[in-house]
Design a protein around this motif. Structure first.
Motif, mmCIF file in Angstrom:
data_model
loop_
_atom_site.group_PDB
_atom_site.id
_atom_site.type_symbol
_atom_site.label_atom_id
_atom_site.label_comp_id
_atom_site.label_asym_id
_atom_site.label_seq_id
_atom_site.Cartn_x
_atom_site.Cartn_y
_atom_site.Cartn_z
ATOM 1 N N ALA A 57 57.630 43.104 -30.872
ATOM 2 C CA ALA A 57 56.897 43.397 -32.106
ATOM 3 C C ALA A 57 57.713 42.950 -33.316
ATOM 4 O O ALA A 57 57.173 42.347 -34.242
ATOM 5 N N PHE A 75 62.145 34.526 -31.556
ATOM 6 C CA PHE A 75 62.554 34.887 -30.192
ATOM 7 C C PHE A 75 64.019 34.522 -29.983
ATOM 8 O O PHE A 75 64.782 35.277 -29.390
ATOM 9 N N PHE A 135 47.962 36.922 -40.355
ATOM 10 C CA PHE A 135 49.335 37.165 -40.825
ATOM 11 C C PHE A 135 49.409 37.364 -42.339
ATOM 12 O O PHE A 135 50.394 37.888 -42.853
ATOM 13 N N THR A 159 55.069 32.917 -41.478
ATOM 14 C CA THR A 159 53.870 32.100 -41.350
ATOM 15 C C THR A 159 52.898 32.369 -42.492
ATOM 16 O O THR A 159 52.338 31.438 -43.083
ATOM 17 N N LEU A 202 50.131 42.074 -35.474
ATOM 18 C CA LEU A 202 50.354 42.138 -34.026
ATOM 19 C C LEU A 202 49.237 41.411 -33.278
ATOM 20 O O LEU A 202 49.499 40.676 -32.318
ATOM 21 N N ILE A 212 57.363 39.325 -33.764
ATOM 22 C CA ILE A 212 56.036 38.962 -34.286
ATOM 23 C C ILE A 212 55.947 39.277 -35.780
ATOM 24 O O ILE A 212 55.447 38.464 -36.559
ATOM 25 N N TYR A 213 56.473 40.434 -36.188
ATOM 26 C CA TYR A 213 56.449 40.754 -37.618
ATOM 27 C C TYR A 213 57.174 39.667 -38.420
ATOM 28 O O TYR A 213 56.696 39.230 -39.464
ATOM 29 N N PRO A 234 53.358 28.050 -36.907
ATOM 30 C CA PRO A 234 53.543 29.421 -36.410
ATOM 31 C C PRO A 234 54.258 29.461 -35.064
ATOM 32 O O PRO A 234 55.051 30.376 -34.813
ATOM 33 N N LEU A 235 54.005 28.452 -34.222
ATOM 34 C CA LEU A 235 54.638 28.469 -32.899
ATOM 35 C C LEU A 235 56.152 28.301 -33.010
ATOM 36 O O LEU A 235 56.921 29.050 -32.401
ATOM 37 N N LEU A 279 57.692 31.501 -34.373
ATOM 38 C CA LEU A 279 57.804 32.565 -33.377
ATOM 39 C C LEU A 279 58.943 32.255 -32.408
ATOM 40 O O LEU A 279 59.731 33.134 -32.039
ATOM 41 N N TRP A 314 49.927 41.046 -43.861
ATOM 42 C CA TRP A 314 51.253 41.589 -43.545
ATOM 43 C C TRP A 314 52.309 40.982 -44.457
ATOM 44 O O TRP A 314 53.195 41.660 -44.970
ATOM 45 N N THR A 337 57.992 28.174 -27.209
ATOM 46 C CA THR A 337 57.755 29.574 -27.565
ATOM 47 C C THR A 337 57.702 30.440 -26.316
ATOM 48 O O THR A 337 58.339 31.499 -26.236
ATOM 49 N N LEU A 338 56.954 29.973 -25.327
ATOM 50 C CA LEU A 338 56.812 30.769 -24.107
ATOM 51 C C LEU A 338 58.153 30.880 -23.389
ATOM 52 O O LEU A 338 58.566 31.971 -22.964
ATOM 53 N N ALA A 378 55.211 36.528 -38.432
ATOM 54 C CA ALA A 378 53.978 36.708 -39.197
ATOM 55 C C ALA A 378 54.269 36.592 -40.687
ATOM 56 O O ALA A 378 53.535 35.946 -41.432
ATOM 57 N N GLU A 379 55.372 37.197 -41.113
ATOM 58 C CA GLU A 379 55.704 37.158 -42.533
ATOM 59 C C GLU A 379 55.975 35.718 -42.978
ATOM 60 O O GLU A 379 55.438 35.254 -43.986
#
Lengths: 173, 440
Positions: free
Chosen positions: B271, B74, A74, B281, A29, B274-275, B66-67, B70, A77, B253-254, B278-279
């Motif tokens: 969240a 989204f 990251f 990335t 997060l 993001i999870y 990553p961008l 994400l 996770w 992204t924004l 994150a995974e």
């Protein structure tokens, strides 16, 4: 073939597992928050470039520093979600117990690699601090990025150690 | 032991580790590090590892990864995949096989904001499979369409695989994105053609849906215009050189995050996005680090350069060399994901290709052209039997459809893929024309 990315994984039940899981979740997060902040800053920089002909000072540097920190955050996770891909084409025929042993060994190797990296990054950060290396425009000391990356690699080692431990434990039953 | 022999020995060890379920990143790191120590000793490796992670993770061009991931999360979190599918269905669903074509169109649209094949397949599969089932599409056609359609996520820019290729070969990301546009569009058109031919041969496979009234079409269009706008800004901005790919990804992204919030995404949804990002990335960046260590070692062995020199001097026909590479990619694609394949092979293949003559192309043109070919063939691996990652994803979503049926459903799309590879190999201008026009 690689591990399915979409499978449902619950949080571990044991104490060690719960602690590293929650830590990894919060790291993810935090990394996500940094990523969103990078986006906002980049957009502000583009707007400022258009409107007053001048981007945010050091926008590229901030993106680089932020990205390094966020991406590292990251990694643990991804390990908790077993997201680090592997080839399972040759081992699908094995008994589950043997597969668990191999997975445990793979995770143990990852823990060793992450621990090695944690150690080297710590030394690297110290060296860079002594050399007083900083970014070109804003003069942000680069060792700060190293310091922020360090906990992520340490946590990666812990999460991988947890995977190894639970795979070996499962195989022993 | 000579450098090349050492390289071959450690590469064999790498494949052994891979076969034994060691995570790909770890296997690359471990063999690279062991090989490095063998050739140069511990001290240089220890020094290299001090700065390797920061050095890799702070590369400006890589921040798009990553961008874009994400942004893709989204996009799926905001239900845009459903809107895209509905809009495409409202316009072409009443043709025979039309709803499957609409799924391809929606995959292409989703691929234009998402750089990953698996994410596109998973997202569109959840949306389109129930609808195709409701309309009595044959399970083979429904699952085959979505497994193949997922590869459009990577073929149509932005594309994570292409970003990695650009960084490995020191090419311009924007130019590679431009180059992928026409081949990506050909891919979508080819898939639609494959469906059209398939339903002509098997008329029962894809019944026509009722024609949507004009009001519904307009409403569906209204629902997707923000996606179109974001795509135009992001990709148009990159193509037009208005901003860097990283800036474009930040804008996207924004914008996509705000759009998702406007469409009802709350903090828990944020969240979840993001999870997911994150995974994905984390997976990519750990492999990047492993591949770096492996490549530092390979460079030390001088094996890639020697191999390139040897093949260049051997007088083998360049097209035969390329064909063997493509065959190897398709074989590797059976067991590995596309990104690992690119990271593993490009450091070896790229010098070979650059040392040979293809259609008299200049160095930059040849690098771009080979990048597009590599991109297309690694994606074919995702839908080839015996194991294809997209096929597995779609098959797990479509409960009750046997795997063999899905693989059969993929066949028409594989034919289309094969034809497209031949086209892009034979006519480099398909990839290069737009690059030349836009970078003038």
């Amino acid at each position: 073939m690689t591990e399915p990315l979409w499978r449902q994984l619950g949080a571990p039940r044991d104490v060690f597992g719960r602690v590293v899981y929650e830590l990894a979740r919060w790291f993810a997060l935090a990394g996500g928050a940094v990523l969103v902040a990078i986006s906002a800053m980049s957009v502000a920089s583009i707007l400022s470039r258009w409107l007053i002909g001048r981007p945010v000072l050091g926008d590229f540097e901030l993106v680089q520093l932020g990205c390094a920190v966020s991406v590292s955050a990251f990694l643990p996770w991804c390990q908790m979600r077993r997201g680090h891909v592997l080839v399972d084409f040759f081992t699908t025929g094995l008994r589950p117990r043997d597969r668990a042993l191999l997975d445990g060994a793979g995770a143990a190797l990852l823990a060793a690699v992450a621990a090695l990296l944690t150690w080297r990054i710590a030394l690297g950060g110290i060296g860079i601090r002594q050399a007083a290396e900083s970014t070109m425009l804003l003069g942000v000391p680069v060792w700060i990025a190293y310091a922020l990356m360090l906990p992520s690699f340490a946590l990666l080692a812990l999460t991988a150690a947890h995977t190894a431990w639970s795979e070996f434990g499962g195989a022993a039953k | 032991m000579s450098g090349t022999a050492t390289g071959v020995a450690f590469l064999s060890a790498l494949f052994a580790l891979l076969a034994l379920r060691v995570p790909i990143a770890v296997a690359m790191f471990a063999t690279g590090a062991a090989g490095y120590v063998t050739l140069a000793g511990w001290e240089p490796l220890a020094n290299y590892l001090k700065t390797a992670a920061y050095g890799r993770y702070s590369v400006y061009d890589l921040t798009v990864v990553p961008l874009f991931l994400l942004m893709g999360h989204f996009a799926s979190g905001s239900g845009l995949s459903r809107s895209l599918f509905r809009a495409a269905g409202a316009f072409i669903g009443h043709h025979r096989g039309g709803v499957a074509m609409a799924a391809v169109g929606a995959c292409a649209g989703f691929g234009a904001i998402c750089g990953s094949s698996l994410a596109t397949a998973a997202t569109m599969g959840q949306v389109a499979l129930p609808e195709l089932r409701r309309l009595n599409y044959s399970p083979a056609l429904a699952t085959g369409t979505l497994a193949a359609g997922g590869t459009l996520g990577v073929l149509i820019p932005p594309s994570i695989v292409l970003v990695i290729y650009a960084i490995l070969t020191e090419q311009n990301i924007a130019r590679l994105f431009i180059a992928a546009f026409v081949p990506g569009s050909i891919a979508a058109a080819g898939y639609i053609a494959a469906i059209a031919i398939y339903v002509r041969l098997f008329p029962g496979a894809g019944p026509a849906a009722p024609r949507a009234p004009t009001a519904e079409r307009l409403r569906a269009l209204l629902d997707v215009w923000p996606v179109v706008l974001i795509f135009v800004v992001v990709i148009g901005g990159i193509y037009g050189g208005i901003f860097t790919p990283t800036e474009a990804a930040a804008v996207g992204t924004l914008a996509m995050g705000l759009l998702a919030a406007a469409r009802g995404m709350r903090l828990t949804g944020l969240a979840q996005c993001i999870y997911g990002a994150a995974e994905a990335t984390g997976m990519i960046f750990l492999i990047l680090l492993g591949a770096d260590v492996l490549n530092v070692f390979l460079a030390l062995t001088q094996m890639p350069a020697e191999l390139a020199h040897w093949i260049g001097a051997s007088g083998l026909p360049p097209m035969m060399v390329l064909a063997s590479m493509i065959a190897l990619y398709i074989a590797l694609g059976c067991v590995m994901d596309s990104l690992s394949m690119i990271l593993l092979t490009v450091p070896i293949f790229f010098p070979i290709v650059m040392g040979l003559d293809y259609w008299g192309l200049g160095a930059t043109d040849k690098a771009i052209w080979f990048g597009i070919i590599a991109l297309m063939v690694v994606e074919i691996g995702l839908i080839t039997p015996p194991v294809g990652m997209n096929v597995y994803i779609i098959n797990s979503l479509a409960r009750g459809v046997p795997m063999a049926v899905t693989f059969r459903g993929v066949v028409p799309f594989l034919v289309s893929d094969a034809l497209r590879v031949v086209l892009v190999v034979s006519f480099p201008t398909l990839s290069l024309a737009l690059v030349h026009v836009l970078s003038r």
